[in-house]
Scaffold this motif. Structure first.
Motif, PDB file in Angstrom:
ATOM      1  N   PRO A   3       4.495  10.622   6.806  1.00 48.83           N
ATOM      2  CA  PRO A   3       5.717   9.665   7.351  1.00 48.83           C
ATOM      3  C   PRO A   3       6.134   9.915   8.606  1.00 48.83           C
ATOM      4  O   PRO A   3       6.665  10.906   8.965  1.00 48.83           O
ATOM      5  CB  PRO A   3       6.666   9.605   6.300  1.00 48.83           C
ATOM      6  CG  PRO A   3       6.550  11.149   5.708  1.00 48.83           C
ATOM      7  CD  PRO A   3       5.224  11.561   5.762  1.00 48.83           C
ATOM      8  N   GLY A  17       4.560   3.789  -1.947  1.00 47.35           N
ATOM      9  CA  GLY A  17       5.235   4.819  -1.522  1.00 47.35           C
ATOM     10  C   GLY A  17       4.466   6.175  -2.146  1.00 47.35           C
ATOM     11  O   GLY A  17       4.480   7.345  -1.425  1.00 47.35           O
ATOM     12  N   GLN A  18       4.715   6.128  -3.460  1.00 52.75           N
ATOM     13  CA  GLN A  18       4.298   7.226  -4.411  1.00 52.75           C
ATOM     14  C   GLN A  18       2.991   7.711  -4.136  1.00 52.75           C
ATOM     15  O   GLN A  18       2.563   8.987  -3.934  1.00 52.75           O
ATOM     16  CB  GLN A  18       4.393   7.134  -5.651  1.00 52.75           C
ATOM     17  CG  GLN A  18       6.191   6.836  -6.065  1.00 52.75           C
ATOM     18  CD  GLN A  18       6.748   5.549  -5.706  1.00 52.75           C
ATOM     19  OE1 GLN A  18       6.086   4.400  -5.694  1.00 52.75           O
ATOM     20  NE2 GLN A  18       7.867   5.720  -5.059  1.00 52.75           N
ATOM     21  N   ALA A  55       0.930   7.072  -1.478  1.00 52.80           N
ATOM     22  CA  ALA A  55       0.813   7.600  -0.148  1.00 52.80           C
ATOM     23  C   ALA A  55       1.212   9.051   0.049  1.00 52.80           C
ATOM     24  O   ALA A  55       0.497   9.861   0.777  1.00 52.80           O
ATOM     25  CB  ALA A  55       1.539   6.753   0.882  1.00 52.80           C
ATOM     26  N   ALA A  56       2.265   9.316  -0.626  1.00 48.00           N
ATOM     27  CA  ALA A  56       2.811  10.983  -0.556  1.00 48.00           C
ATOM     28  C   ALA A  56       1.837  11.542  -1.182  1.00 48.00           C
ATOM     29  O   ALA A  56       1.656  12.901  -0.842  1.00 48.00           O
ATOM     30  CB  ALA A  56       4.362  10.877  -1.174  1.00 48.00           C
ATOM     31  N   ARG A 105       8.060   5.952   7.931  1.00 45.53           N
ATOM     32  CA  ARG A 105       8.706   6.270   6.672  1.00 45.53           C
ATOM     33  C   ARG A 105       9.359   5.487   6.070  1.00 45.53           C
ATOM     34  O   ARG A 105       9.330   5.948   4.712  1.00 45.53           O
ATOM     35  CB  ARG A 105       9.880   7.426   7.601  1.00 45.53           C
ATOM     36  CG  ARG A 105      10.727   8.173   6.741  1.00 45.53           C
ATOM     37  CD  ARG A 105      11.459   9.062   7.228  1.00 45.53           C
ATOM     38  NE  ARG A 105      10.913  10.221   7.794  1.00 45.53           N
ATOM     39  CZ  ARG A 105      10.550  11.015   7.053  1.00 45.53           C
ATOM     40  NH1 ARG A 105      10.696  11.469   5.884  1.00 45.53           N
ATOM     41  NH2 ARG A 105       9.885  12.167   7.865  1.00 45.53           N
ATOM     42  N   GLU A 106       9.718   4.045   6.249  1.00 40.98           N
ATOM     43  CA  GLU A 106      10.036   3.173   5.308  1.00 40.98           C
ATOM     44  C   GLU A 106       9.178   3.103   4.075  1.00 40.98           C
ATOM     45  O   GLU A 106       9.808   2.678   3.036  1.00 40.98           O
ATOM     46  CB  GLU A 106      10.599   1.918   5.880  1.00 40.98           C
ATOM     47  CG  GLU A 106      11.653   2.185   6.908  1.00 40.98           C
ATOM     48  CD  GLU A 106      10.854   2.426   8.543  1.00 40.98           C
ATOM     49  OE1 GLU A 106      11.383   1.810   9.526  1.00 40.98           O
ATOM     50  OE2 GLU A 106      10.274   3.557   8.539  1.00 40.98           O
ATOM     51  N   LEU A 107       8.107   3.184   4.402  1.00 40.30           N
ATOM     52  CA  LEU A 107       6.924   3.002   3.451  1.00 40.30           C
ATOM     53  C   LEU A 107       6.946   3.743   2.058  1.00 40.30           C
ATOM     54  O   LEU A 107       6.504   3.530   0.930  1.00 40.30           O
ATOM     55  CB  LEU A 107       5.377   2.797   4.018  1.00 40.30           C
ATOM     56  CG  LEU A 107       5.268   1.632   4.946  1.00 40.30           C
ATOM     57  CD1 LEU A 107       3.822   1.838   5.575  1.00 40.30           C
ATOM     58  CD2 LEU A 107       5.390   0.268   4.059  1.00 40.30           C
ATOM     59  N   LEU A 108       7.537   4.835   2.319  1.00 38.16           N
ATOM     60  CA  LEU A 108       7.707   6.067   1.239  1.00 38.16           C
ATOM     61  C   LEU A 108       8.618   5.319   0.131  1.00 38.16           C
ATOM     62  O   LEU A 108       8.402   5.630  -0.906  1.00 38.16           O
ATOM     63  CB  LEU A 108       8.415   7.305   1.836  1.00 38.16           C
ATOM     64  CG  LEU A 108       7.584   8.287   2.528  1.00 38.16           C
ATOM     65  CD1 LEU A 108       8.308   9.340   3.020  1.00 38.16           C
ATOM     66  CD2 LEU A 108       6.409   8.573   1.590  1.00 38.16           C
ATOM     67  N   TRP A 109       9.767   4.391   0.595  1.00 32.79           N
ATOM     68  CA  TRP A 109      10.454   3.956  -0.604  1.00 32.79           C
ATOM     69  C   TRP A 109       9.641   2.584  -1.171  1.00 32.79           C
ATOM     70  O   TRP A 109      10.447   1.888  -2.055  1.00 32.79           O
ATOM     71  CB  TRP A 109      11.778   3.528   0.217  1.00 32.79           C
ATOM     72  CG  TRP A 109      12.257   4.945   1.044  1.00 32.79           C
ATOM     73  CD1 TRP A 109      12.414   4.802   2.221  1.00 32.79           C
ATOM     74  CD2 TRP A 109      12.597   6.120   0.453  1.00 32.79           C
ATOM     75  NE1 TRP A 109      12.873   6.002   2.628  1.00 32.79           N
ATOM     76  CE2 TRP A 109      12.991   6.695   1.448  1.00 32.79           C
ATOM     77  CE3 TRP A 109      12.728   6.634  -0.930  1.00 32.79           C
ATOM     78  CZ2 TRP A 109      13.285   8.027   1.172  1.00 32.79           C
ATOM     79  CZ3 TRP A 109      12.964   7.859  -0.868  1.00 32.79           C
ATOM     80  CH2 TRP A 109      13.419   8.634   0.081  1.00 32.79           C
ATOM     81  N   ALA A 110       8.821   2.048  -0.948  1.00 33.71           N
ATOM     82  CA  ALA A 110       7.969   1.090  -1.203  1.00 33.71           C
ATOM     83  C   ALA A 110       7.386   1.377  -2.730  1.00 33.71           C
ATOM     84  O   ALA A 110       6.915   2.285  -3.007  1.00 33.71           O
ATOM     85  CB  ALA A 110       6.921   0.592  -0.515  1.00 33.71           C
TER      86      ALA A 110
END
Length: 249
Positions: A116, A106-107, A109-110, A97-102
Motif C-alpha cells: 500500500p 483489502g484483506q 490484498a494484504a 493505501r485506502e484499498l486496505l480498508w475495502a
C-alpha cells in the motif's frame, strides 16, 4: 439490453466477490498460496462470466513474466487487474493505501503481499514504498506497478511517474511493460460493459541499469504505442492528441 446485461453482470461480480471472499478466507489465513488460489479463482470467474453475460472476451498476449520481475502496466479499469492477476504466477500490486480498508479486497490484498502507498507527500511515500517492497521480498513474485498512478481513460493522457523507476533501480530486476485496451469495453466509471475482445499484452523486458530519463521514456513509448494499437484494433479512434504520434497508422 446491453445495459441490463451489464447491470446483472456487475451485480453478480460483486456478490461473488463477497461470497468467495468469505468461503475461501480459511484458505487465505492458512497460507499465502491459499490466498493466491482464492484470488485467481475469482479472476477466472469474472473473465468467464464477462464472456457469456456481456459478450466481453479476454486474452493475454506476449510472454507471461516468470520469477522475480517488475511489471509496469497500463491501467484503464478493474478488468486489467483481473487479467494480469490471473495470468501471472504470483502477482502482488503497488496499490492505494485506502484499498486496505475495502471489505474482502483489502484483506486479500494484504495477504498476497500487495504494497500500500499513501497519496501525497511524494518523497515520503516513495521512501515508504521502497522499504515495504524490500520487507516483502521474502515472498517471491511479480511486483506490478501502474506507472501513471491511477486508471486512465482511453481518450486521456497522463505522464509516467518517477515511482516506477525508483523500484526498477532499487530492485535491479528487469521491467516487463504491459499494454492494454480494456478501457474501450470496461470504462473506469459507469455500469455499461461493451462486447468485444479485451487484451493485456506483455511486451519485451527492459533490462536493468537504464537511467531514469531513458527508462521512463522507453517505458512510456512502448506501453502507450502498443496500447493505442490495441485500442485501434478494438475499433477505438478517439486517441489523445498528446501522444497520438506514437501510433503507427
Amino acid at each position: 439490453m446491453q445495459y441490463a446485461r451489464s447491470l446483472l453482470f456487475n451485480f453478480q461480480m460483486y456478490l461473488m466477490l463477497g461470497l468467495m471472499g468469505i468461503a475461501f478466507f480459511p484458505l487465505a489465513l492458512a497460507s499465502r498460496d491459499g490466498a493466491q488460489w482464492a484470488c485467481k479463482t475469482y479472476c477466472r470467474w469474472v473473465r468467464w462470466t464477462a464472456g457469456w453475460m456481456v459478450g466481453l472476451k479476454t486474452e493475454v498476449r506476449g510472454a507471461v513474466p516468470q520469477g522475480e520481475v517488475l511489471v509496469a502496466a497500463k491501467h484503464q479499469s478493474f478488468l486489467d487487474i483481473i487479467i494480469i492477476f490471473s495470468a501471472l504466477p504470483a502477482a502482488k500490486f503497488i496499490m492505494k493505501r485506502e484499498l486496505l480498508w475495502a471489505p474482502v479486497l483489502g484483506q486479500y490484498a494484504a495477504r498476497i503481499g500487495c504494497v500500500p502507498v499513501a497519496r501525497g507527500k511524494r518523497g515520503a511515500a516513495i521512501k515508504k514504498m521502497v522499504a515495504d517492497v524490500a520487507a516483502g521480498m521474502a515472498n517471491p513474485g511479480q511486483l506490478v506497478i501502474y506507472p501513471q498512478g491511477t486508471r486512465v481513460a482511453p481518450n486521456r493522457y497522463l505522464p509516467y511517474k518517477v515511482g516506477s523507476h525508483v523500484l526498477y533501480a532499487e530492485l535491479g530486476q528487469p521491467c516487463v511493460p504491459a499494454a492494454t485496451n480494456v478501457g474501450v469495453f470496461w470504462p473506469r466509471h459507469g455500469v455499461l460493459r461493451k462486447p468485444g475482445l479485451a487484451v493485456v499484452e506483455f511486451l519485451e523486458p527492459i533490462a536493468p541499469g537504464q537511467s531514469r530519463a531513458s527508462f521512463l521514456n522507453t517505458l512510456e513509448e512502448v506501453v502507450e504505442r502498443r496500447s493505442q494499437e490495441l485500442m485501434l484494433e478494438a475499433g477505438f479512434a478517439d486517441l489523445p492528441e498528446e501522444n497520438r504520434h506514437l501510433t503507427r497508422l
